[in-house]
Structures are given as C-alpha cells and as structure tokens.
Design an enzyme around this catalytic site. Structure first.
Site, PDB file in Angstrom:
ATOM      1  N   ASN A   1       0.866  -1.168   0.000  1.00  0.00           N
ATOM      2  CA  ASN A   1       0.000   0.000   0.000  1.00  0.00           C
ATOM      3  C   ASN A   1       0.907   1.224   0.000  1.00  0.00           C
ATOM      4  O   ASN A   1       1.811   1.333   0.834  1.00  0.00           O
ATOM      5  CB  ASN A   1      -0.895   0.031   1.243  1.00  0.00           C
ATOM      6  CG  ASN A   1      -1.864  -1.126   1.268  1.00  0.00           C
ATOM      7  OD1 ASN A   1      -2.431  -1.493   0.253  1.00  0.00           O
ATOM      8  ND2 ASN A   1      -2.062  -1.720   2.437  1.00  0.00           N
TER       9      ASN A   1
ATOM     10  N   HIS B   1       8.060  -0.043   2.468  1.00  0.00           N
ATOM     11  CA  HIS B   1       7.819  -1.424   2.892  1.00  0.00           C
ATOM     12  C   HIS B   1       6.580  -1.983   2.192  1.00  0.00           C
ATOM     13  O   HIS B   1       5.758  -1.264   1.644  1.00  0.00           O
ATOM     14  CB  HIS B   1       7.625  -1.514   4.407  1.00  0.00           C
ATOM     15  CG  HIS B   1       6.305  -0.987   4.895  1.00  0.00           C
ATOM     16  ND1 HIS B   1       5.990   0.350   4.944  1.00  0.00           N
ATOM     17  CD2 HIS B   1       5.192  -1.637   5.348  1.00  0.00           C
ATOM     18  CE1 HIS B   1       4.763   0.513   5.411  1.00  0.00           C
ATOM     19  NE2 HIS B   1       4.250  -0.675   5.658  1.00  0.00           N
TER      20      HIS B   1
ATOM     21  N   GLN C   1       3.995  -5.931   2.494  1.00  0.00           N
ATOM     22  CA  GLN C   1       3.563  -6.953   3.437  1.00  0.00           C
ATOM     23  C   GLN C   1       3.333  -8.267   2.695  1.00  0.00           C
ATOM     24  O   GLN C   1       3.271  -8.300   1.469  1.00  0.00           O
ATOM     25  CB  GLN C   1       2.262  -6.516   4.126  1.00  0.00           C
ATOM     26  CG  GLN C   1       2.387  -5.242   4.938  1.00  0.00           C
ATOM     27  CD  GLN C   1       1.090  -4.875   5.631  1.00  0.00           C
ATOM     28  OE1 GLN C   1       0.564  -5.627   6.453  1.00  0.00           O
ATOM     29  NE2 GLN C   1       0.556  -3.701   5.284  1.00  0.00           N
TER      30      GLN C   1
END
Length: 357
Positions: free
Chosen positions: A182, A195, A197
């Site tokens: 995101n 980052h 996930q």
C-alpha cells in the site's frame, strides 16, 4: 532471544544471496536478506503484545470471509521520523535490532492472521481462528524511497526474498500467499518507511478462487494479451510485459506479467526475474510522472493458490487511485454494493499516456 541461524546461502534464480534468521524474544521471526552475509549482534527490539485474538467469520450470502482482529486498533499510526519502527537500530527501539541491513522480513507485531491456536475463546459467529501469517517486508534501511528509487539490485533481492517466503509458506500448507504494497496516505498507509507486506491465508479468497477456476477451465491470459496487438501495452523487458488490461477497474491500472504461462515468480528464469525487477521500478516511475507527484496505489502479487493451480497466470497488479491531478478515484456506493466499477479513463488511453518516456 533464542538464537540466530547465521547467513544461510540461498541460490536465487537471478543471483545468489544470504538469509539470516533471527528469533525475537517474543517468538516472532525476523529474516535479514542480502547479497553479503549479515553480521553484528542484535540490540533491544520492539516486542508484540500478548493480546492478539482474531477470528474468521463467513458471510453466508456472499460466500466471502472477513478477519476480525480488535488488537489492531492499537497498531502504530503515523509515528515521527525519530520513532520509525522499521528503521535500523541506533535511535529509538525498533523492530529490527541491527545497525544496518539490506532487506528485512518479520512477523507483523499486529497481525490479522497468526499461526497456532487463538489466545482466547472464539465467539459463536466465528468460522474458526484467523490462522496464517502476516509479515512485513522492509525494502531498505533508508527512511524514504520507493520501488523505483531503491534500484535494480534491491528489487532483484526483494523478488528473491519473496520467492523464499512463497516456498516456505506453501510448504507450511498456506492456501493462498499474497505479497502486496500500500503506497500513500490516501490508501491508509500509516508508516512512510518503504515497505510491503505478505499475507498467508488458510483459505483462497473469492477473487483468487474465481481466477484459478477460470484458468483451470482453459482461459489463457497470455494468449489474450498477445491478441490485443500491443494496443494496451506500456513497456516490456526480457519476456515480461507491462500493460493496462482492457477490463481494468481503476484509472491507469497496470499489470506486469511474464509473456509465457507461469504460476508464480518461483517458476521464472533468472532473466525474467531481472526483467520483472526492472518493470517493478519502471511502472511506479511512470505512474508518478502522470501528475508530477507520487502516485498512491495498491499493488499485489497474484500467483497460483498453493503454488500449483492448473494453468494459473502470475501477474503483479497496480491499482492507482488518482484519476487526475488531485482527484481521487473513490469506490463509492455502486462499486461497494455491486462490485461493478465505473472507470473514468479507458485502458487504451491510459496505456498510451503511460507509454510516454
């Protein structure tokens, strides 16, 4: 800390790399990936709360599932730069207790899915405990950056690390594994550190189950793509193409795909991994250039459930949420209640605009 497994050499498809496995004091796993062995002793680190009850509930009308995880209400929200939980050690206590690292993957401190039995009793509405894994993928030790700016070497390392996790999670029996990112406050990002996930599900979510069914029945996305005659193509490299699918649901929606049948990145050649890494940087660059500002988006890797689904075609899908400069694409009543999207930019026009250097 129960100890580390130091620097296992792993043979990647494109290049070799190393993985260091670190066990946190709270039982969570931290894996450091790099082109060189990772050295140094760990320091203090953030630890998870013992309160992490979550469960799965099924909607009997839609046949879909929802995860209920009340402990996530207390997750980290827009910390100051000094309190960045994804930073290397040296300032505030963080998730990664080392002074430097290339790329890190660790078990989420606030997971929606967690292996093992729940901490407490399930409610009467639960289908079962929300078992699985939620992992955080930290692209770099730097506080700022994007898939474009981290560079080719780091993108290749990211892909090799994701392949390593795909294989491990599939070996553990995961029904569906989805790496994703995101990007931007407009899609709810609360940690600006670069980052992504990984969610490892105990079931196959409905959209992926539908896709697997279509592929198993004979649908060939690569043949379909070839038949479009390049009209929807954005760019390509080394047997991998980026395109705006003619059935896109978001303005400037862009997919990346090997141009041969391929169930997931684990089945790609070294040349294809290098090409995929190139396009993983190039697509965000093109999206950012559209309106002269970082494009907020949702991105996911869509690979075969369980790693084995017949005929499944792997794609990386970018869902940008700006339809024009400063104008968000909202998913309002029609989209939310029916699943029928209204799209403001036709995909062939989006592709033509994204083809610009």
């Amino acid at each position: 800390m129960t100890g580390d497994i130091f620097n296992t050499p792993l043979e990647g498809r494109a290049r070799g790399f190393y993985r260091r496995d670190h066990a946190k004091a709270d039982g969570r796993a931290l894996r450091i990936y790099g082109y060189a062995p990772h050295l140094g002793l760990p320091g203090e680190e953030l630890l998870a709360s013992a309160s992490d009850q979550s469960e799965v509930r099924r909607d009997p009308m839609r046949g879909t599932y929802s995860l209920y995880a009340p402990h996530r209400q207390t997750r980290t929200f827009n910390p100051s730069a000094a309190a960045d939980p994804l930073a290397p050690a040296g300032g505030a206590v963080t998730e990664i207790p080392f002074s430097d690292f290339e790329l890190a993957i660790f078990d989420n401190r606030f997971p929606s899915l967690k292996p093992g039995a729940p901490a407490g009793a399930l409610t009467g509405w639960a289908e079962g405990p929300a078992t699985g894994r939620c992992e955080v993928v930290v692209y770099t030790s730097a506080a700022e950056g994007s898939l474009h700016t981290i560079g080719q070497d780091r993108r290749v390392l990211l892909l090799e690390a994701l392949i390593d996790r795909y294989q491990a999670l599939h070996d553990d029996g995961a029904a569906y594994v989805m790496p994703f990112e995101n990007r931007g406050e407009q899609v709810g990002v609360t940690l600006p550190h670069p980052h992504g996930q990984i969610y490892s599900f105990p079931f196959v979510p409905a959209p992926q189950a539908a896709a697997a069914k279509a592929f198993a029945a004979g649908y060939d996305l690569t043949a379909d793509h070839a038949g479009w005659g390049g009209r929807f193509d954005v760019t390509s490299a080394g047997g991998v193409a980026a395109f705006c699918p003619p059935f896109a649901r978001f303005p400037y929606e862009t997919w990346i795909m090997p141009t041969r049948r391929c169930p997931g990145p684990w089945a790609m050649t070294g040349e294809e991994i290098e090409a995929l890494a190139t396009l993983l940087g190039d697509v965000p660059r093109r999206l950012d250039a559209l309106f002269g500002a970082p494009m907020p988006y949702m991105m996911s890797f869509q690979a075969a459930p369980g790693g084995e689904s017949a005929g499944f075609q792997f794609t990386v899908q970018f869902y940008p949420i700006l339809r024009d400069a400063g104008r968000l694409k909202y998913l309002a009543s029609v989209e939310q209640f029916t699943g029928v999207f209204t799209v403001d930019v036709v995909p062939e026009a989006a592709a033509e605009r994204l083809r610009a250097p």
